[in-house]
Design a protein around this motif. Structure first.
Motif, PDB file in Angstrom:
ATOM      1  N   THR A 120       0.823  -1.221   0.000  1.00  0.00           N
ATOM      2  CA  THR A 120       0.000   0.000   0.000  1.00  0.00           C
ATOM      3  C   THR A 120       0.855   1.267   0.000  1.00  0.00           C
ATOM      4  O   THR A 120       0.319   2.361   0.118  1.00  0.00           O
ATOM      5  CB  THR A 120      -0.954   0.035   1.217  1.00  0.00           C
ATOM      6  N   SER A 121       2.180   1.114  -0.123  1.00  0.00           N
ATOM      7  CA  SER A 121       3.075   2.270  -0.015  1.00  0.00           C
ATOM      8  C   SER A 121       4.052   2.359  -1.181  1.00  0.00           C
ATOM      9  O   SER A 121       4.988   1.561  -1.272  1.00  0.00           O
ATOM     10  CB  SER A 121       3.859   2.191   1.303  1.00  0.00           C
ATOM     11  N   LEU A 167      -4.502  -6.093   2.791  1.00  0.00           N
ATOM     12  CA  LEU A 167      -5.061  -4.762   2.536  1.00  0.00           C
ATOM     13  C   LEU A 167      -5.293  -4.553   1.040  1.00  0.00           C
ATOM     14  O   LEU A 167      -4.975  -3.502   0.480  1.00  0.00           O
ATOM     15  CB  LEU A 167      -4.105  -3.686   3.078  1.00  0.00           C
ATOM     16  N   ASP A 168      -5.859  -5.564   0.402  1.00  0.00           N
ATOM     17  CA  ASP A 168      -6.015  -5.570  -1.053  1.00  0.00           C
ATOM     18  C   ASP A 168      -6.750  -4.344  -1.584  1.00  0.00           C
ATOM     19  O   ASP A 168      -6.404  -3.811  -2.637  1.00  0.00           O
ATOM     20  CB  ASP A 168      -6.709  -6.853  -1.498  1.00  0.00           C
ATOM     21  N   GLU A 169      -7.752  -3.864  -0.861  1.00  0.00           N
ATOM     22  CA  GLU A 169      -8.523  -2.710  -1.333  1.00  0.00           C
ATOM     23  C   GLU A 169      -7.691  -1.424  -1.318  1.00  0.00           C
ATOM     24  O   GLU A 169      -8.018  -0.459  -2.001  1.00  0.00           O
ATOM     25  CB  GLU A 169      -9.809  -2.533  -0.499  1.00  0.00           C
ATOM     26  N   ARG A 170      -6.590  -1.406  -0.577  1.00  0.00           N
ATOM     27  CA  ARG A 170      -5.710  -0.223  -0.529  1.00  0.00           C
ATOM     28  C   ARG A 170      -4.418  -0.430  -1.322  1.00  0.00           C
ATOM     29  O   ARG A 170      -3.568   0.456  -1.357  1.00  0.00           O
ATOM     30  CB  ARG A 170      -5.359   0.096   0.934  1.00  0.00           C
ATOM     31  N   ARG A 171      -4.299  -1.573  -1.962  1.00  0.00           N
ATOM     32  CA  ARG A 171      -3.069  -1.921  -2.672  1.00  0.00           C
ATOM     33  C   ARG A 171      -2.810  -0.972  -3.841  1.00  0.00           C
ATOM     34  O   ARG A 171      -3.708  -0.705  -4.634  1.00  0.00           O
ATOM     35  CB  ARG A 171      -3.167  -3.356  -3.182  1.00  0.00           C
ATOM     36  N   ILE A 172      -1.551  -0.489  -3.944  1.00  0.00           N
ATOM     37  CA  ILE A 172      -1.185   0.356  -5.080  1.00  0.00           C
ATOM     38  C   ILE A 172       0.004  -0.204  -5.857  1.00  0.00           C
ATOM     39  O   ILE A 172       0.249   0.222  -6.978  1.00  0.00           O
ATOM     40  CB  ILE A 172      -0.905   1.815  -4.645  1.00  0.00           C
TER      41      ILE A 172
END
Length: 193
Positions: free
Chosen positions: A99-100, A134-139
């Protein structure tokens, strides 16, 4: 070398876990060390280097590799202190948070810091994408992680330390890779005698 009774004492290998702070290096090491039975919910930032030790069985043999896992602080303020513990690494684990973008971009810097400790040696290593829960926040896509790993001669793994999913795979891979290198060196020494 085997003991007289045929028992393998274990080969020691120094694993360096590196990456930015809060990517989950400590959690990954602790989950693996506890055989996937413990994820610490109380986070305390690593301020230097933490050491965990675990014996890893090598498949299809009676042999073991003893992993000395050096979990390094990710804050720049600790970089000089941490590098003193990086002498003679055997294997490297570069960890980032999916996510970062910042933690992913820092992987090259961390890898270079470890590799400069043994510039004449090809270190077996892995890139670990953590926090897949945290798949929904994955970038950071799996493709981007794989491309970075491949371009640096490393193997790519994904895991979730929090969910204790797929944490072991990277450690077993590193233990096996180190064991292969160790066996090659043993064979070279045998031919010399």
């Amino acid at each position: 070398m085997r003991h007289p009774k045929g028992e393998w004492p274990g080969v020691n290998t120094l694993l360096r876990a590196v990456g930015d702070s809060t990517v989950g290096k400590s959690s990954i090491c602790q989950v693996f060390h506890s055989d996937n039975s413990h994820f610490s919910k109380n986070y305390t930032m690593t301020t230097g280097v933490e050491l965990l030790v675990k014996l890893v069985n090598i498949p299809d043999s009676k042999d073991k590799v003893e992993l000395y896992m050096f979990d390094s602080a990710g804050k720049e303020i600790f970089s000089e202190l941490v590098q003193k513990f990086w002498e003679q690494p055997s294997v490297v684990m570069v960890v980032y948070d999916v996510t970062s973008e910042v933690s992913f971009s820092s992987c090259a810097k961390w890898l270079e810091r470890v590799r400069c400790q043994k510039p004449e040696t090809k270190l077996p290593g892995v890139v670990v994408a953590n926090k897949t829960d945290l798949d929904e926040r994955r970038i950071i896509s799996p493709k981007a992680g794989m491309e970075f790993a491949e371009s640096n001669g490393l193997k790519y793994f994904e895991c979730s330390a929090k969910e204790m999913q797929n944490v072991d795979a990277a450690f077993y891979y590193l233990a096996n890779e180190f064991y292969k290198l160790y066996q090659e060196k043993v064979e070279i020494f045998k031919t010399m005698s």
